[in-house]
Design a protein around this motif. Structure first.
Motif, PDB file in Angstrom:
ATOM      1  N   SER A  37       0.728  -1.020   0.005  1.00  0.00           N
ATOM      2  CA  SER A  37      -0.126  -0.086   0.021  1.00  0.00           C
ATOM      3  C   SER A  37       0.821   1.223  -0.074  1.00  0.00           C
ATOM      4  N   GLN A 134      -5.024   6.361  -0.972  1.00  0.00           N
ATOM      5  CA  GLN A 134      -4.233   4.889  -0.744  1.00  0.00           C
ATOM      6  C   GLN A 134      -4.117   4.106  -2.052  1.00  0.00           C
ATOM      7  N   VAL A 136      -3.230   0.549  -3.419  1.00  0.00           N
ATOM      8  CA  VAL A 136      -3.114  -0.769  -3.072  1.00  0.00           C
ATOM      9  C   VAL A 136      -3.142  -1.876  -4.158  1.00  0.00           C
TER      10      VAL A 136
END
Lengths: 443, 89
Positions: A37, A134, A136
């Motif tokens: 991440s 984020q 990921v």
């Protein structure tokens, strides 16, 4: 664009990872699925990222690859299928939502990928109200290793003047075709690893696993241990003083073993040795690829409990065993042996792997991913604040310790299965690890 | 086997070993190359030390693996040459 293969054999490491995936699912654990991440400050160019993902031949190929076994007792293969396989998934979180592992919503933190049934790779983009995000990257470990995932990130976000990896770098040419002479050489080589495995896996061995198989489903737990820049500098200095300046991984592993030794002592362990398989990336350095597949080999360390109380003795023993195994070409012969067993049905293969250690396999799994996203200050315009690796726990052994660095900061992840380590033992392990890395005097 | 003591010859052979075994295509390895940048990690370093035993007849002690001796190929070659001179009867 190069002509990418429609079918390709699984590498030895891929089949091993596939076996672990099967074993974990049987216990109700998530599959052998990894995540990295990137926490990004505002600035990510989302349309550009979408475009790069949509136009990436690497992601397209990986999203359409499935593990199949065409005939029983023939090695399994990756085959490209035609079904639609979306890769980018976007999520908009209202304030305060998604307080799961690393602030991720459950749909991302628990995304399951089964390489026989659907895409073995996915990219999630989580948008937060303050415009931070984020990114990921989730992948099945059967598909590739962490270094391969790093190449995928560099492919999406080339750094500096260096060109990022392209589809030319996707596959290791030796995986496409291996000459008869080479196959014969590897067959002969495979034999020598068996002696090593039997020797290192001999009883008594310490295991965290309970004697009885779990009655119900198991669950896994994660604990992140980020170190500050000052702590990281102190750890680097201490690794030098323990004669592990160029082999910092050995210092980290020694600290983890000291922590485990404290837990084992509380359980009354006296003679059980600690067995630790450590993966090693076999790619050449300084260039791009191969991206796809597990380009790994393994070193096996066995530390007797009489040494496990002293960091300096553990480091010296790790250095000695590493030298002996490389001198005996164990990493090559071990992978050759794993290659040899690929035609075995998966369940039998998994049982066969555990035989040298009486089914215990290891006392803990350890990995040092080294420098992650080196030189990458931002990702498609979004300044990178933090990089986090989230790895699954294999059972056995029920405990994984992972280290990685981003910039000047070291991080660690403890990951364990609930029936192997209690919360108070996890606390003890964490304290022991920290003390080993930062506080304990040289003994 | 007579230990090799010429740092220039050692440097050349170390570079060749690195190019053939660790460095990806296109990576330049010369005497000033930092070891980390040409693909020498802890695993490769052990391979390199074993190569020194085979090719130069020199066993480099762990205590010589200091940051300054591992700064570049030339620094490692100099260290190996010094160990070779020291081991001369």
């Amino acid at each position: 664009m190069p002509n990418l293969p429609r079918q390709i054999r699984l590498a030895a490491g891929d089949y091993f990872m596939h076996g672990q995936d099967r074993r974990m699912r049987r216990l109700g654990l998530p599959g052998n699925v990894c995540r990295v991440s990137l926490s990004l400050d505002p600035g990510l160019n989302v349309p550009l990222l979408r475009e790069r993902i949509q136009q990436s031949p690497i992601l397209d190929w990986m999203a359409h690859a499935r593990v199949v076994r065409t005939f029983p007792l023939l090695p399994p293969r990756w085959r490209i299928v035609e079904d639609s396989s979306p890769v980018l998934h976007e999520h908009h979180l209202p304030s305060g939502a998604g307080a799961g592992v690393g602030g991720l919503p459950p749909v991302v933190a628990q995304r399951d990928l089964h390489p026989g049934q659907g895409p073995a790779i996915a990219v999630d983009l989580v948008h937060y109200p303050d415009e931070s995000r984020q990114l990921v990257l989730t992948w099945s470990h059967t598909l590739m290793d962490a270094r391969g995932a790093e190449f995928v990130l560099r492919h999406l976000n080339p750094v500096g003047a260096k060109p990022g990896p392209t589809a030319e770098n996707l596959v290791n040419p030796t995986q496409l075709k291996r000459s008869l002479a080479e196959r014969w050489r590897r067959l002969k080589m495979a034999r020598s690893s068996l002696k090593w495995l039997r020797e290192s896996g001999r009883e008594p061995l310490f295991t965290l696993m309970p004697a009885l198989q779990p009655g119900g489903r198991c669950s896994s737990h994660l604990r992140l241990m980020p170190f500050t820049q000052e702590e990281t500098a102190a750890i680097d200095a201490r690794s030098q003083s323990f004669n592990a300046g160029f082999q910092r991984s050995h210092f980290y592993l020694a600290a983890a073993l000291r922590g485990l030794h404290a837990v084992a002592a509380l359980r009354g362990n006296r003679d059980g040795a600690y067995l630790v398989p450590v993966p090693h990336d076999m790619r050449r350095r300084g260039g791009n690829g191969p991206i796809f597949s597990n380009q790994l080999s393994i070193l096996f360390y066995r530390i007797e409990p009489r040494l496990a109380g002293s960091l300096s003795q553990i480091v010296a023993e790790l250095n000695r065993q590493m030298m002996d195994q490389i001198r005996a070409q164990f990493p090559d012969s071990c992978m050759a042996a794993l290659d040899l067993f690929k035609p075995l049905p998966l369940d039998y293969y998994v049982r066969h792997l555990g035989q040298p250690s009486g089914g215990k396999f290891a006392s803990l799994c350890f990995s040092d991913s080294g420098e992650t996203c080196q030189g990458m200050a931002d990702f498609v315009g979004g300044p990178i604040q933090r990089v986090t690796h989230l790895v699954p726990t294999w059972r056995p052994p029920g405990l994984t310790v992972l280290f990685w660095r981003y910039g000047q900061q070291l991080s660690s992840l403890l990951s364990w299965v609930d029936d192997c380590l209690s919360p108070s033992e996890a606390d003890l392990l964490e304290r022991g690890l920290r003390a080993g890395l930062l506080e304990e005097a040289i003994s | 086997m007579t230990p090799q003591k010429d740092p220039k010859i050692i440097t050349e052979q170390l570079c060749q070993f690195v190019r053939e075994n660790f460095a990806a295509e296109g990576v330049v390895c010369n005497e000033q190359s930092p070891l980390g940048e040409v693909g020498v990690d802890s695993f490769a370093l052990v391979e390199l030390l074993l190569f020194c035993e085979r090719a130069f007849g020199v066993r480099v002690p762990e205590s010589s693996m200091t940051r300054s001796n591992l700064a570049s190929v030339a620094a490692l070659a100099k260290c190996i040459a010094e160990v070779a001179r020291g081991s001369q009867p």
